[in-house]
Design a protein around this motif. Structure first.
Motif, PDB file in Angstrom:
ATOM      1  N   GLU A 174      18.318  13.117 -48.675  1.00 19.15           N
ATOM      2  CA  GLU A 174      18.362  11.919 -49.503  1.00 19.15           C
ATOM      3  C   GLU A 174      17.165  11.034 -49.160  1.00 19.15           C
ATOM      4  OE1 GLU A 174      22.063   9.756 -49.255  1.00 19.15           O
ATOM      5  OE2 GLU A 174      23.154  11.522 -48.592  1.00 19.15           O
ATOM      6  N   ALA A 187      32.674  12.501 -47.875  1.00 16.07           N
ATOM      7  CA  ALA A 187      31.401  12.627 -48.581  1.00 16.07           C
ATOM      8  C   ALA A 187      31.520  13.809 -49.534  1.00 16.07           C
ATOM      9  CB  ALA A 187      30.264  12.859 -47.587  1.00 16.07           C
ATOM     10  N   TYR A 247      29.479  15.924 -52.711  1.00 19.66           N
ATOM     11  CA  TYR A 247      28.236  16.166 -53.446  1.00 19.66           C
ATOM     12  C   TYR A 247      28.446  17.289 -54.452  1.00 19.66           C
ATOM     13  CZ  TYR A 247      26.035  13.588 -49.586  1.00 19.66           C
ATOM     14  OH  TYR A 247      25.696  12.647 -48.656  1.00 19.66           O
ATOM     15  N   ASN A 277      22.166   8.247 -54.106  1.00 17.47           N
ATOM     16  CA  ASN A 277      22.828   8.419 -52.818  1.00 17.47           C
ATOM     17  C   ASN A 277      24.299   8.751 -53.070  1.00 17.47           C
ATOM     18  OD1 ASN A 277      24.035   5.961 -53.474  1.00 17.47           O
ATOM     19  ND2 ASN A 277      23.041   4.798 -51.853  1.00 17.47           N
ATOM     20  N   ARG A 278      25.094   8.720 -52.028  1.00 17.75           N
ATOM     21  CA  ARG A 278      26.500   9.116 -52.162  1.00 17.75           C
ATOM     22  C   ARG A 278      27.289   8.188 -53.088  1.00 17.75           C
ATOM     23  NH1 ARG A 278      31.237   8.881 -49.207  1.00 17.75           N
ATOM     24  NH2 ARG A 278      30.391   7.399 -47.717  1.00 17.75           N
ATOM     25  N   THR A 315      24.549   6.658 -45.761  1.00 15.47           N
ATOM     26  CA  THR A 315      23.734   7.214 -46.835  1.00 15.47           C
ATOM     27  C   THR A 315      22.484   6.350 -46.975  1.00 15.47           C
ATOM     28  OG1 THR A 315      23.804   7.957 -49.143  1.00 15.47           O
ATOM     29  CG2 THR A 315      24.864   5.855 -48.642  1.00 15.47           C
TER      30      THR A 315
END
Length: 450
Positions: free
Chosen positions: A70, A115, A117, A225-226, A388
């Motif tokens: 990131e 988290a 993704y 980002n997250r 993050t």
């Protein structure tokens, strides 16, 4: 992978490699399973999904390593998934570099949400077969789903709105993202025609023209980002982050006693760190960090208007990382070497078109950019799924030999830092381990320098 190489310098890998010996000492693989140690991770699942999402397969047994990248300088997140395939998954699923991969993990005892993704496979690379031809290893190169769509779309759009609103429209209408899009409202109305640009390129074009209502530097970034996609300024992230970090437990220490015993190791230990940049006076002065000028030339009337930034006046208007911070140059040095203009640029304008104070923005941004590039630190820490890019953390670095400082903490470069880059590193074995390499920035020093 070329686009990751463009965004990430690779120094994170060097930093991580230098810390391997420390990890061997700190992480005890023989510890009881119910004892949570720094570096432990709850790897919830790694799901491979077909393009239409009808077929799914868990990669938990085949995946040996995960690297997630990131950066506030990158519009999307990237990932590399290391696979050891002994069941012919590549052929039987099959994997055609169009599938989705969802990764979910959580730091033990972390009270926040895991988290999560969602990526799409872009490439299969580094494929090797062992001597017995029974095991194939390869790397899945993963990208944000929006990046695939970005490659097949061109935007032609007449814009007549606030830049933040236009960016949100492009993300929703062109890239069809389902993720949150968080934007700052900018000054004025942007009237411009975007012609055959890829969506992310169009957003970057608008980002460079955006002027902040609240922050002098207008140092806008567009990144993922997250929490989703974010259009905001570095100065805002530092200002708001400095308020949040006061009540946060994101405080990290470089403590050499962790090498003596596993009992001294804590989750907030800095495993290794590298002061990548700590002031570059010649670069700051010659690049206009103390004094620069932007001239706007009117194409209609031929008039020339000058806007000048001087550090002894403009620096106090930038938000800092804490109430005890100051610039990295003394007042006397700034007076002596900031009197003359070292950089001059000319910007064409038209008085018959709406103006967004671009010359004023460029002048202040030049000074601010030099400030935040003067103090760059890279650290390697135990994984925390709550961190993050865009977050603020607090770091205490050793002072070395300093007879005036009995705490052993460096008084100048310790303090609050903005997380500008993150590399999440997960090793998936019998006991998965999680560490992070962070690149941190700040535009000031911890204590006041007169």
């Amino acid at each position: 992978m070329s686009f990751i190489s463009d965004v990430f310098s690779g120094v994170e890998k060097i930093l991580a490699g230098a810390a391997l010996s420390l990890l061997d000492e700190a992480l005890n693989p023989k510890a009881p399973e119910n004892l949570v140690q720094p570096g432990d991770i709850e790897l919830i699942d790694i799901i491979l999904m077909s393009e239409n999402r009808d077929r799914q397969y868990s990669l938990m047994k085949q995946c040996t390593g995960i690297d997630i990248y990131e950066s506030i300088m990158s519009p999307t997140i990237f990932c590399e998934l290391k696979i050891a395939d002994s069941i012919g998954l590549l052929q039987s699923f099959p994997i055609l570099a169009e599938e989705y991969v969802r990764i979910q993990f959580k730091t033990p005892k972390n009270k926040g949400e895991p988290a999560s993704y969602l990526f799409r496979i872009n490439q299969i690379k580094d494929k090797t077969v062992n001597d017995s031809n029974k095991l194939i290893t390869y790397t899945l190169q993963l990208v944000s789903a929006e990046l695939i769509r970005n490659s097949s779309r061109l935007v032609t759009k007449k814009c007549d709105d606030n830049i933040g609103t236009i960016i949100k429209q492009i993300m929703k209408e062109e890239l069809m993202t389902e993720k949150p899009v968080n934007v700052d409202i900018t000054s004025g109305i942007e009237t411009v025609l975007i012609t055959r640009m890829q969506p992310l390129k169009a957003i970057d074009f608008l980002r460079q023209r955006a002027v902040s209502i609240d922050y002098q530097s207008s140092s806008f970034c567009f990144f993922e980002n997250r929490k989703g996609f974010n259009f905001t300024s570095i100065e805002r992230m530092i200002d708001e982050g400095s308020k949040y970090v006061k009540d946060s437990d994101k405080v990290f220490f470089f403590d050499t006693s962790r090498k003596d015993s596993i009992e001294n190791v804590t989750m907030r230990n800095i495993i290794a760190y590298n002061q990548l940049q700590f002031t570059d006076t010649i670069s700051q002065v010659s690049s206009g960090g103390l004094n620069n000028q932007v001239q706007s030339f009117d194409l209609i009337t031929g008039n020339l208007k000058r806007v000048t930034y001087t550090d002894n006046i403009g620096a106090d208007k930038f938000k800092q990382s804490s109430s005890t911070s100051s610039g990295n140059k003394t007042t006397s040095f700034t007076r002596q070497h900031g009197e003359s203009t070292t950089v001059t640029r000319i910007v064409p304008i038209r008085t018959d078109k709406p103006q967004l104070q671009i010359p004023e923005k460029l002048s202040k941004l030049q000074g601010y950019a030099q400030k935040i590039s003067q103090n760059i630190v890279q650290i390697h820490i135990y994984g925390d799924s709550d961190i993050t890019v865009g977050d603020m953390i607090q770091c205490s670095f050793p002072a070395g030999v300093d007879s005036k400082d009995t705490t052993g903490v460096s008084r100048l470069d310790s303090g609050n830092y903005l997380v500008a880059k993150v590399r999440h590193m997960i090793l998936n074995g019998d006991r998965p381990q999680y560490t992070m390499a962070l690149e941190l920035i700040k535009g000031d020093l911890q204590e006041v320098v007169e």
